[in-house]
Scaffold this active site. Structure first.
Site, PDB file in Angstrom:
ATOM      1  N   PRO A 134      15.725 -27.261  16.746  1.00 34.40           N
ATOM      2  CA  PRO A 134      14.562 -27.126  17.637  1.00 34.40           C
ATOM      3  C   PRO A 134      14.698 -25.921  18.560  1.00 34.40           C
ATOM      4  O   PRO A 134      15.773 -25.659  19.085  1.00 34.40           O
ATOM      5  CB  PRO A 134      14.558 -28.426  18.436  1.00 34.40           C
ATOM      6  CG  PRO A 134      15.882 -29.047  18.238  1.00 34.40           C
ATOM      7  CD  PRO A 134      16.458 -28.509  16.977  1.00 34.40           C
ATOM      8  N   GLU A 135      13.614 -25.190  18.705  1.00 34.13           N
ATOM      9  CA  GLU A 135      13.578 -24.080  19.661  1.00 34.13           C
ATOM     10  C   GLU A 135      12.791 -24.528  20.895  1.00 34.13           C
ATOM     11  O   GLU A 135      12.356 -25.668  20.992  1.00 34.13           O
ATOM     12  CB  GLU A 135      12.948 -22.849  18.998  1.00 34.13           C
ATOM     13  CG  GLU A 135      13.827 -22.309  17.866  1.00 34.13           C
ATOM     14  CD  GLU A 135      13.428 -20.897  17.456  1.00 34.13           C
ATOM     15  OE1 GLU A 135      12.820 -20.182  18.260  1.00 34.13           O
ATOM     16  OE2 GLU A 135      13.747 -20.508  16.318  1.00 34.13           O
TER      17      GLU A 135
ATOM     18  N   HIS B  90      21.572 -44.096  13.246  1.00 39.52           N
ATOM     19  CA  HIS B  90      21.893 -42.959  14.115  1.00 39.52           C
ATOM     20  C   HIS B  90      21.213 -43.046  15.480  1.00 39.52           C
ATOM     21  O   HIS B  90      21.061 -42.046  16.158  1.00 39.52           O
ATOM     22  CB  HIS B  90      21.533 -41.658  13.398  1.00 39.52           C
ATOM     23  CG  HIS B  90      22.203 -41.542  12.057  1.00 39.52           C
ATOM     24  ND1 HIS B  90      23.552 -41.314  11.930  1.00 39.52           N
ATOM     25  CD2 HIS B  90      21.711 -41.664  10.800  1.00 39.52           C
ATOM     26  CE1 HIS B  90      23.875 -41.292  10.642  1.00 39.52           C
ATOM     27  NE2 HIS B  90      22.779 -41.502   9.938  1.00 39.52           N
TER      28      HIS B  90
ATOM     29  N   ARG C  70      23.382 -35.834  12.704  1.00 40.79           N
ATOM     30  CA  ARG C  70      24.531 -34.930  12.591  1.00 40.79           C
ATOM     31  C   ARG C  70      25.385 -34.892  13.847  1.00 40.79           C
ATOM     32  O   ARG C  70      26.472 -34.323  13.846  1.00 40.79           O
ATOM     33  CB  ARG C  70      24.050 -33.523  12.252  1.00 40.79           C
ATOM     34  CG  ARG C  70      23.337 -33.497  10.901  1.00 40.79           C
ATOM     35  CD  ARG C  70      22.922 -32.109  10.546  1.00 40.79           C
ATOM     36  NE  ARG C  70      21.802 -32.117   9.637  1.00 40.79           N
ATOM     37  CZ  ARG C  70      21.083 -31.048   9.345  1.00 40.79           C
ATOM     38  NH1 ARG C  70      21.357 -29.892   9.913  1.00 40.79           N
ATOM     39  NH2 ARG C  70      20.075 -31.127   8.509  1.00 40.79           N
TER      40      ARG C  70
ATOM     41  N   ARG D 140      20.952  -0.886  27.048  1.00 40.46           N
ATOM     42  CA  ARG D 140      21.459  -1.642  25.885  1.00 40.46           C
ATOM     43  C   ARG D 140      21.173  -0.909  24.587  1.00 40.46           C
ATOM     44  O   ARG D 140      20.033  -0.561  24.293  1.00 40.46           O
ATOM     45  CB  ARG D 140      20.756  -3.009  25.797  1.00 40.46           C
ATOM     46  CG  ARG D 140      21.277  -4.007  26.788  1.00 40.46           C
ATOM     47  CD  ARG D 140      21.291  -5.366  26.137  1.00 40.46           C
ATOM     48  NE  ARG D 140      21.564  -6.419  27.102  1.00 40.46           N
ATOM     49  CZ  ARG D 140      21.935  -7.639  26.757  1.00 40.46           C
ATOM     50  NH1 ARG D 140      22.065  -7.955  25.489  1.00 40.46           N
ATOM     51  NH2 ARG D 140      22.171  -8.540  27.679  1.00 40.46           N
TER      52      ARG D 140
END
Ligand SMILES: [Zn+2]
Length: 287
Positions: free
Chosen positions: A2-3, A104, A123, A166
């Site tokens: 997920p973002e 889970h 997981r 940068r």
């Protein structure tokens, strides 16, 4: 994984089930996830009222009237269920065919009013911690996170400061969580396309016009994704069980070889690998 938009979607989905309600009971079904759970977590949660739910980058922050905040990270496959209705779909979703539903479910919160909030993670790369709310900024997982792209102060000046000097490619720089909070691979590719910036361009050498377009492009991509309920294809669902649909709106991500969707462009989307991750871009539209 997920973002930011998926985590924000989860936050909004949890609000009606949790905000203003007391946690009547907390059941912790294992010692921890990625790391051990904090000591006496169930006792510290039980009886506390949820004052609000915030978000910092990809961390959910459940603020309690006990003065502590429950910090939640979904990791790779973690998800929050409200009322348990996602469980039936969950098995095929992560390909764990042999496990019974609920296997889970690591943390279960019984909320005042009869609702149930479950943290499920096949997981176990997710994480939870309890921390004094007034000291959240010093928590080891939160202290190095950069500016939030959806907050008011985020602007071209924020990016210019972060990019100054940068030489790293802008795509790689934007994935640095200390420079901008919560941006991941999908949304960086989409934002760079909208701003017309080539992903391999040195971050410190972006023209003023394109740099000015980048902050609004990042916000727009994130806001559209949140509105669509996020976009992660396999491992994530909205808190109400619906799959996010933003992937239908990708303009470059995962479209290598397809025609550019830029108006009148006629170019072809390309894929390159940067810092081990795929970047997608249009060589005609992005410089
Ligand atoms: Zn193009």
């Amino acid at each position: 994984m997920p973002e930011l938009p998926e985590v924000e979607t989860v936050r909004r989905g949890l609000l009606p089930a949790m905000r203003g309600r007391r946690i009547e009971a907390a059941r912790i079904n294992r010692e921890g996830l990625r790391w051990p759970f904090p000591e006496r977590m169930a006792e510290r949660l039980a009886g506390a009222r949820v004052e609000g739910i915030g978000r910092r980058s990809k961390y959910l922050l459940v603020h309690l009237d006990s003065g502590e905040t429950l910090i939640v990270h979904l990791g790779m496959s973690g998800r929050m269920l409200v009322g348990g209705r996602v469980l039936g779909e969950y098995r095929q979703d992560v390909g764990v065919e042999d496990d019974a539903p609920g296997t889970h479910d690591h943390v279960v919160l019984d909320m005042e009013g009869g609702g149930r909030v479950t943290f499920n993670d096949a997981r176990r790369f997710g994480a939870m911690d309890l921390w004094p709310t007034r000291d959240l900024a010093s928590h080891r997982l939160l202290r190095a996170i950069g500016p939030e792209p959806l907050e008011d102060g985020f602007s071209a000046a924020t990016l210019a400061e972060g990019f100054r000097g940068r030489r790293a490619p802008v795509k790689v720089a934007l994935l640095d969580q200390g420079l901008v909070a919560g941006l991941g691979n999908i949304y960086v590719s989409e934002a760079l396309f909208r701003a017309g910036i080539h992903p391999a361009r040195a971050a410190g050498r972006i023209g003023a016009g394109r740099l000015a377009a980048l902050a609004p492009a990042i916000r727009a991509v994130l806001e559209e994704a949140i509105e669509a309920g996020g976009s992660t294809l396999r491992d994530h669902r909205r808190a109400d069980g619906e799959i996010g649909r933003f992937q239908d709106r990708f303009r470059v991500y995962d479209r290598a070889g397809a025609p550019c969707l830029g108006e009148g462009c006629g170019g072809t989307v390309r894929r390159i690998v940067q810092a081990g991750r795929s970047s997608y871009y249009c060589p005609r539209c992005q410089r």
